[in-house]
Design a protein around this motif. Structure first.
Motif, PDB file in Angstrom:
ATOM      1  N   UNK A 178       0.810  -1.224   0.011  1.00  0.00           N
ATOM      2  CA  UNK A 178       0.014   0.034   0.149  1.00  0.00           C
ATOM      3  C   UNK A 178       0.883   1.084   0.091  1.00  0.00           C
ATOM      4  N   UNK A 179       0.151   2.253  -0.512  1.00  0.00           N
ATOM      5  CA  UNK A 179       0.943   3.709  -0.421  1.00  0.00           C
ATOM      6  C   UNK A 179       1.242   3.973   0.968  1.00  0.00           C
ATOM      7  N   UNK A 180       2.164   4.885   1.256  1.00  0.00           N
ATOM      8  CA  UNK A 180       2.526   5.466   2.535  1.00  0.00           C
ATOM      9  C   UNK A 180       1.257   5.854   3.166  1.00  0.00           C
ATOM     10  N   UNK A 181       1.102   5.582   4.474  1.00  0.00           N
ATOM     11  CA  UNK A 181       0.157   6.314   5.443  1.00  0.00           C
ATOM     12  C   UNK A 181      -1.235   5.541   4.975  1.00  0.00           C
ATOM     13  N   UNK A 182      -1.427   4.637   4.242  1.00  0.00           N
ATOM     14  CA  UNK A 182      -2.548   3.632   3.980  1.00  0.00           C
ATOM     15  C   UNK A 182      -2.563   2.535   4.847  1.00  0.00           C
ATOM     16  N   UNK A 183      -3.911   1.960   5.000  1.00  0.00           N
ATOM     17  CA  UNK A 183      -3.821   0.846   5.836  1.00  0.00           C
ATOM     18  C   UNK A 183      -3.411  -0.462   5.029  1.00  0.00           C
ATOM     19  N   UNK A 184      -2.922  -1.432   5.594  1.00  0.00           N
ATOM     20  CA  UNK A 184      -2.383  -2.553   4.680  1.00  0.00           C
ATOM     21  C   UNK A 184      -3.395  -3.374   3.826  1.00  0.00           C
ATOM     22  N   UNK A 185      -4.737  -3.039   4.074  1.00  0.00           N
ATOM     23  CA  UNK A 185      -5.543  -3.741   3.306  1.00  0.00           C
ATOM     24  C   UNK A 185      -6.234  -2.805   2.024  1.00  0.00           C
ATOM     25  N   UNK A 186      -5.585  -1.595   2.366  1.00  0.00           N
ATOM     26  CA  UNK A 186      -6.219  -0.643   1.104  1.00  0.00           C
ATOM     27  C   UNK A 186      -5.300  -0.465   0.032  1.00  0.00           C
ATOM     28  N   UNK A 187      -5.219  -1.550  -0.822  1.00  0.00           N
ATOM     29  CA  UNK A 187      -4.341  -1.888  -2.110  1.00  0.00           C
ATOM     30  C   UNK A 187      -4.987  -2.750  -2.932  1.00  0.00           C
ATOM     31  N   UNK A 188      -4.400  -3.211  -3.654  1.00  0.00           N
ATOM     32  CA  UNK A 188      -4.941  -4.527  -4.754  1.00  0.00           C
ATOM     33  C   UNK A 188      -3.834  -5.310  -5.052  1.00  0.00           C
ATOM     34  N   UNK A 189      -4.456  -6.403  -5.654  1.00  0.00           N
ATOM     35  CA  UNK A 189      -3.210  -7.392  -6.173  1.00  0.00           C
ATOM     36  C   UNK A 189      -3.154  -7.213  -7.632  1.00  0.00           C
ATOM     37  N   UNK A 190      -1.748  -7.527  -7.860  1.00  0.00           N
ATOM     38  CA  UNK A 190      -1.581  -7.264  -9.379  1.00  0.00           C
ATOM     39  C   UNK A 190      -0.839  -8.706  -9.945  1.00  0.00           C
ATOM     40  N   UNK A 191      -0.943  -8.753 -11.267  1.00  0.00           N
ATOM     41  CA  UNK A 191      -0.390  -9.906 -11.897  1.00  0.00           C
ATOM     42  C   UNK A 191       1.214  -9.804 -11.748  1.00  0.00           C
ATOM     43  N   UNK A 192       1.890 -10.628 -11.322  1.00  0.00           N
ATOM     44  CA  UNK A 192       3.333 -10.830 -11.409  1.00  0.00           C
ATOM     45  C   UNK A 192       3.894 -11.588 -12.102  1.00  0.00           C
ATOM     46  N   UNK A 193       3.128 -12.442 -12.567  1.00  0.00           N
ATOM     47  CA  UNK A 193       3.757 -13.611 -13.639  1.00  0.00           C
ATOM     48  C   UNK A 193       2.555 -14.676 -14.072  1.00  0.00           C
ATOM     49  N   UNK A 194       3.327 -15.666 -14.087  1.00  0.00           N
ATOM     50  CA  UNK A 194       2.402 -17.038 -14.564  1.00  0.00           C
ATOM     51  C   UNK A 194       2.766 -18.202 -13.866  1.00  0.00           C
ATOM     52  N   UNK A 195       1.674 -19.086 -13.427  1.00  0.00           N
ATOM     53  CA  UNK A 195       1.772 -20.063 -12.784  1.00  0.00           C
ATOM     54  C   UNK A 195       1.802 -21.283 -13.691  1.00  0.00           C
ATOM     55  N   UNK A 196       2.438 -22.202 -13.980  1.00  0.00           N
ATOM     56  CA  UNK A 196       2.577 -23.360 -14.683  1.00  0.00           C
ATOM     57  C   UNK A 196       2.149 -24.727 -14.116  1.00  0.00           C
ATOM     58  N   UNK A 197       0.932 -25.327 -14.919  1.00  0.00           N
ATOM     59  CA  UNK A 197       0.565 -26.505 -14.354  1.00  0.00           C
ATOM     60  C   UNK A 197       0.976 -27.585 -15.426  1.00  0.00           C
ATOM     61  N   UNK A 198       1.153 -28.834 -14.614  1.00  0.00           N
ATOM     62  CA  UNK A 198       1.276 -30.073 -15.491  1.00  0.00           C
ATOM     63  C   UNK A 198       0.295 -31.123 -14.741  1.00  0.00           C
ATOM     64  N   UNK A 199      -0.914 -31.555 -15.389  1.00  0.00           N
ATOM     65  CA  UNK A 199      -1.839 -32.560 -14.992  1.00  0.00           C
ATOM     66  C   UNK A 199      -2.182 -32.132 -13.657  1.00  0.00           C
TER      67      UNK A 199
END
Length: 208
Positions: free
Chosen positions: A149-170
């Motif tokens: 979160x931005x400085x001064x914001x509560x820990x929950x006052x933010x979002x989740x962002x796409x950081x990459x890709x998860x790879x699945x096999x079976x």
């Protein structure tokens, strides 16, 4: 999403993310149907799968395997949307659901819009099932992480962002790639819509 909280903000002109617009409840069951029946006892409104625009799978569960059974349930049940977006969270999925986005009403809407902008892999429930049941048995899902979160914001006052890709096999997560490799993957799959590419000509003076 809590409709009363969102409607109150719209009528009063307040900004989203300043209060609690999401309600998170959990339960443990033998399967999704069993867990959902237990969750229903903790919510005064009937749960309707058709409202779900995004499903988040915790990384720990994804790595342990067995995800195919859960996806199969969503496809066979008459209410869930086949076009709902799928994600894997870095950490607990419930922590992502509890976030209070500054711009949107709730985190599910944030994830839906990020997917539609093609920032990372855009995979629906139907897409994932088709990848798993294909000849290779390999599937991909966008990997998300909580943004500090931005400085001064509560820990929950933010979002989740796409950081990459998860790879699945079976139906088991076996690895991941970062956002740079993900962009290259999107180029190969011809799924890039708008992007910027920076290059330095060989004979160009970089100081100019």
């Amino acid at each position: 999403m809590i409709p009363k909280a969102v409607n109150g903000q719209q009528q009063g002109g307040g900004a989203s993310g300043t209060g609690s617009e999401s309600l998170v409840r959990s339960a443990i069951g033998e399967n999704i149907a069993d867990a959902m029946s237990k969750v229903q006892t903790k919510i005064p409104r009937k749960i309707f799968w058709g409202h779900c625009k995004a499903y988040i799978i915790g990384e720990k569960f994804a790595r342990n395997g067995g995800i195919h059974k859960q996806i199969d349930y969503l496809l066979r049940h008459p209410e869930p949307r086949e076009r709902a977006h799928l994600f894997v969270s870095y950490g607990e999925a419930a922590d992502v659901l509890a976030l209070q986005p500054p711009l949107e009403s709730y985190e599910g809407e944030v994830l839906r819009k990020l997917s539609e902008m093609k920032i990372g892999m855009d995979v629906t429930v139907k897409d994932f099932e088709q990848m798993l049941t294909g000849d290779s048995g390999v599937a991909l899902l966008p990997l998300i992480k909580k943004l500090p979160p931005f400085l001064g914001r509560k820990p929950q006052e933010t979002i989740a962002y796409i950081m990459g890709t998860a790879i699945f096999k079976k139906d088991k997560m076996i690895g991941q790639v970062d956002i740079k490799a993900t962009r290259g993957l999107l180029w190969l799959r011809n799924e890039i819509e708008v992007t910027s590419v920076t290059v330095n000509p060989k004979k160009e003076n970089p100081s100019r």
